[in-house]
Design an enzyme around this catalytic site. Sequence first.
Site, PDB file in Angstrom:
ATOM      1  CB  CYS A  96      -0.876   0.020   1.257  1.00 51.21           C
ATOM      2  SG  CYS A  96      -1.899  -1.461   1.447  1.00 51.21           S
ATOM      3  CG  LEU A 150      -2.621  -4.170  -3.932  1.00 53.59           C
ATOM      4  CD1 LEU A 150      -3.249  -3.900  -5.285  1.00 53.59           C
ATOM      5  CD2 LEU A 150      -1.196  -4.674  -4.128  1.00 53.59           C
ATOM      6  CG  ASN A 189       3.589  -0.671   2.348  1.00 51.98           C
ATOM      7  OD1 ASN A 189       4.619  -0.308   1.836  1.00 51.98           O
ATOM      8  ND2 ASN A 189       2.873  -1.659   1.856  1.00 51.98           N
ATOM      9  N   GLY A 190       2.574  -3.367   4.508  1.00 46.95           N
ATOM     10  CA  GLY A 190       3.344  -4.588   4.723  1.00 46.95           C
ATOM     11  C   GLY A 190       2.461  -5.795   4.950  1.00 46.95           C
ATOM     12  CB  THR A 242      24.280  -1.939 -10.795  1.00 47.93           C
ATOM     13  OG1 THR A 242      24.023  -3.293 -11.102  1.00 47.93           O
ATOM     14  CG2 THR A 242      24.063  -1.710  -9.333  1.00 47.93           C
ATOM     15  NE  ARG A 301      24.818  -0.645 -16.658  1.00 47.41           N
ATOM     16  CZ  ARG A 301      26.094  -0.940 -16.463  1.00 47.41           C
ATOM     17  NH1 ARG A 301      26.440  -2.054 -15.850  1.00 47.41           N
ATOM     18  NH2 ARG A 301      27.028  -0.122 -16.885  1.00 47.41           N
TER      19      ARG A 301
END
Length: 561
Positions: free
Chosen positions: A2, A50, A75-76, A337, A340
Amino acid sequence: MCGIWALFGSDECLSVQCLSAMKIAHRGPDAFRFENVNGYTNCCFGFHRLAVVDQLFGMQPIRLKKYPYLWLCYNGEIYNHKEMQRQFGFDYQTKVDGEIILHLYNKGGIEQTVCLLDGVFAFILLDTANKKVFLGRDTYGVRPLFKAMTEDGFLAVCSEAKGLVNLKHSATPFLKVEPFLPGHYEVLDLKPSGKVASVEMVKYHQCRDEPLHALYDSVEKLFSGFEIETVKSNLRILFNNAIKKRLMTDRRIGCLLSGGLDSSLVAATLLKQLKEAQVQYPLQTFAIGMEDSPDLQAARKVANHIGSEHHEVLFNSEEGIQALDEVIFSLETYDITTVRASVGMYLISKYIRKNTDSVVIFSGEGSDELTQGYIYFHKAPSAEKAEEESERLLKELYLFDVLRADRTTAAHGLELRVPFLDHRFSSYYLSLPAEMRLPKHGIEKHLLRETFEDSNLIPKEILWRPKEAFSDGITSVKNSWFRILQDYVDYQVDDAMMSAAAEKFPFNTPKTKEGYYYRQIFERHYPGRADWLTHYWMPKWINATDPSARTLTHYKSAAKS
């Protein structure tokens, strides 16, 4: 997964400030809510949902009749919420896993609460009775959290930095925004004015320490000692358990599958667990790459072996390059990195959201840091140095791989689950003798591979497949993704720009044209925020000028053989 957002002591109009909360709407596409705090006209919570657990009563901030003075935005996922409820006889009002945070806090205070949570989380807890605000984040920072706080006590908190950078505060024209450190909680006093004062910041868990919640764990008893067969058996038990507990959801589960060791072990074990749980839908696995990609070929082998409903997503270099701007905006970083590797993950997440109903997505993140999977570990001067490096990488995951995994999936309203970073599994792995965890016979992650040698979970050639960086494996060996990117930026950044780079970007000065190009995009979205990245990710113990594994001599010699 969320999006959480909160302000305390705002001296600007809240209805204007609340527009900032809409910057993280992608994290919770199912519903949103803003709520003012009773008695504090300048404090409010914002929440984007969500719906993964308890579709009916899952809106936040969570408030319970029993504790009308507590407000929780988190959130979790808290995987042991039912065990904790049984253990302490809590009377639940909802089916939301996060409700456990309120009961544990009321029972034993904040320190005990965070130590007893088995899961991934970032939370804001307000106690109006005791005039306290608490912030907390999980051990590895799997769930993100940022904060901004001024000298006069204005506090703003959000899942992503983009929800804070445009906030207004009269005393501070440029609001300093920084990540909240993983494995910590903070205690703040709430003043009658709605402003706050920090009391203490506490590191409550080191990654190598067995978590307190292990006392109440339902996992079968482990065997003691470091005999190889004992260790392998314990690792299998803990890995199975790490995946089993993560099945907690009302939404469809899918899995990213690159065809590397880590994602293959996750996908194979997950499919087995879903069958045992008698889940009615087939497991969808997802791979991305350009044509002739070694990842696509390897993932296909694994999917055929385990029997998943496999999806292949093809993209070309033009699509990858076009995505860079939105990827860097989502990531909030310019690390080379990370950028990418994020392009492929961002594009596959976009595909999953658009074409399937899988929402909870499993992935192999965290394994390379935990199990010494990077190729440069072959060059470690000693087992102790390798151990130190592994723990450093784990502590910095929130700046790199875990950041990438969260932002690229959350950008498309998906929730990522990472079993390799399970508290029990990771703390046990780190408790093993340092020599046992080193690369062996020229093969990295030897112990992990050996653990599943006789399981027939995945094909043997995948079990012993050498490390391939995600950003490289998605393209062919002949033309790596990093080469494609470098060829492109050669035309975007000239030598004159590079020679003035130190003047333009004195902090974390880019050393390559690619780095310069990413930094330019970042500064356009987040001017003056370069300090969110403390340093670039680079391999150790070798004179590397590029983070790609394909530039290392170990990779080149393996490719020739």
